[in-house]
Design a protein around this motif. Structure first.
Motif, PDB file in Angstrom:
ATOM      1  N   MET A  53       1.067  -1.310   0.038  1.00  0.00           N
ATOM      2  CA  MET A  53       0.112  -0.310  -0.191  1.00  0.00           C
ATOM      3  C   MET A  53       0.736   1.215   0.162  1.00  0.00           C
ATOM      4  SD  MET A  53      -2.828   1.530  -0.322  1.00  0.00           S
ATOM      5  CE  MET A  53      -3.812   0.351   0.505  1.00  0.00           C
ATOM      6  N   PHE A 112     -10.116   4.795  -3.870  1.00  0.00           N
ATOM      7  CA  PHE A 112     -11.068   4.039  -1.962  1.00  0.00           C
ATOM      8  C   PHE A 112     -12.647   4.134  -2.310  1.00  0.00           C
ATOM      9  CE2 PHE A 112      -6.647   4.481  -0.755  1.00  0.00           C
ATOM     10  CZ  PHE A 112      -6.390   3.103  -1.384  1.00  0.00           C
ATOM     11  N   PRO A 157      -8.870  -1.358   2.074  1.00  0.00           N
ATOM     12  CA  PRO A 157      -7.715  -2.020   2.401  1.00  0.00           C
ATOM     13  C   PRO A 157      -7.290  -2.171   4.205  1.00  0.00           C
ATOM     14  CG  PRO A 157      -7.772  -0.549   0.697  1.00  0.00           C
ATOM     15  CD  PRO A 157      -9.365  -0.425   1.090  1.00  0.00           C
ATOM     16  N   ASP A 158      -7.025  -2.936   4.348  1.00  0.00           N
ATOM     17  CA  ASP A 158      -6.620  -3.212   5.813  1.00  0.00           C
ATOM     18  C   ASP A 158      -5.652  -2.679   6.113  1.00  0.00           C
ATOM     19  OD1 ASP A 158      -8.578  -5.026   6.335  1.00  0.00           O
ATOM     20  OD2 ASP A 158      -7.371  -6.881   5.692  1.00  0.00           O
TER      21      ASP A 158
END
Length: 297
Positions: free
Chosen positions: A1, A77, A119-120
């Motif tokens: 990321m 996102f 997203p984590d």
């Protein structure tokens, strides 16, 4: 990321802003929503910004995406809802208080922003997590915001919130006050208007006493104050030709976060907050001199 300076979560919508102060049928459709405006402002100031939001799969949503991409905001996102439309707001002419906005957000996309689609590892390297609060009356959005704050705190990220009250969206005023006080308690940097502090029965001096929390209170054209520890810093607003007040507080917030982010390691705290407040008030005044919330710096 990828690493982001700021991750922003909250509503994206379309503001219909009157082109004249007097009674008019002419409105300009501009992308808006407080967190969206803050994300745009931060990106235009050179920060790497990711926005988490939810819009409808409709032309208004596409207009928002287009504007954000032009402003260098990361839009991947932003969630698309195939069943619910993009929220719209109409700013009424001849009105200057918070009641000037007529919001059409019954069963719209922003209230369904999902934590499962985030997203984590998005918060792993962010420096600030800034959160809008308009959608807090929606159970889904409320849970998403709470989970996101928990994840950000776990990674040592600074939590920033912008208090946006919309009493008509809540079934209970007591519940609204309870939720917002809880959110303020969880945050490191809080921005609200003088009107909102009174509505929530909040005394900023009491909140900051004995901790490192920073409270920013804006007062329309009267300027703004910062409360921290035992101190209060005041900055008056310059006199300007006001064209449209939409988004002035969001320009104020993005500018303060930018200054805080880039100069915290260089300046003593009081100097940092004093100069940051002055920079933010200037930006808010600049935003008032044109139509719409998204501005060029």
């Amino acid at each position: 990321m990828e690493a982001y300076d700021v991750v922003v979560l909250g509503e994206s919508l379309i503001d219909f802003v009157p082109l004249k102060k007097e009674k008019s049928r002419m409105f300009k459709a501009t992308p808006g929503g407080a967190p969206t405006n803050v994300a745009y402002g931060l990106a235009k100031l050179g920060n790497k910004v990711a926005l988490i939001s939810r819009i409808g799969s409709d032309p208004l949503g596409e207009r928002i995406i287009h504007a954000l991409k032009e402003g260098s905001v990361e839009t991947r996102f932003i969630q698309r809802d195939k069943k619910k439309p993009t929220t719209i707001t109409i700013a009424m002419p001849q009105s200057e208080d918070s009641g000037r906005y007529v919001m059409y957000r019954n069963n719209t996309a922003d209230g369904s922003v999902s934590f499962d689609e985030i997203p984590d590892d998005l918060f792993n390297s962010a420096k600030i997590f800034h959160c809008g609060t308009l959608a807090m009356s929606s159970p889904i959005a409320y849970q998403t915001i709470q989970q996101a704050i928990k994840e950000a705190k776990k990674n040592g990220v600074i939590i920033s919130i912008d208090v946006k009250l919309c009493p008509s969206s809540w079934d209970s005023q007591q519940e609204m006050i309870k939720v917002f006080n809880q959110l303020i308690d969880q945050s490191d940097i809080v921005k609200m208007t003088k009107e909102e502090s009174l509505a929530l029965n909040i005394n900023p001096k009491h909140i900051v006493k004995g901790n490192n929390k920073i409270i920013l209170v804006t007062d329309d054209r009267g300027g703004a104050k910062i409360y921290y520890r035992e101190d209060c810093i005041v900055c008056k607003a310059p006199s300007v030709n006001v064209v449209d007040e939409t988004g002035a507080g969001d320009s104020f917030m993005s500018s303060f976060l930018h200054f805080y982010l880039h100069y915290a390691h260089m300046l003593e705290l009081k100097e940092l907050l004093t100069n940051g407040l002055q920079f933010a008030v200037y930006a808010g005044s600049k935003a008032m001199q044109r139509h719409g919330a998204i501005i060029e710096f």
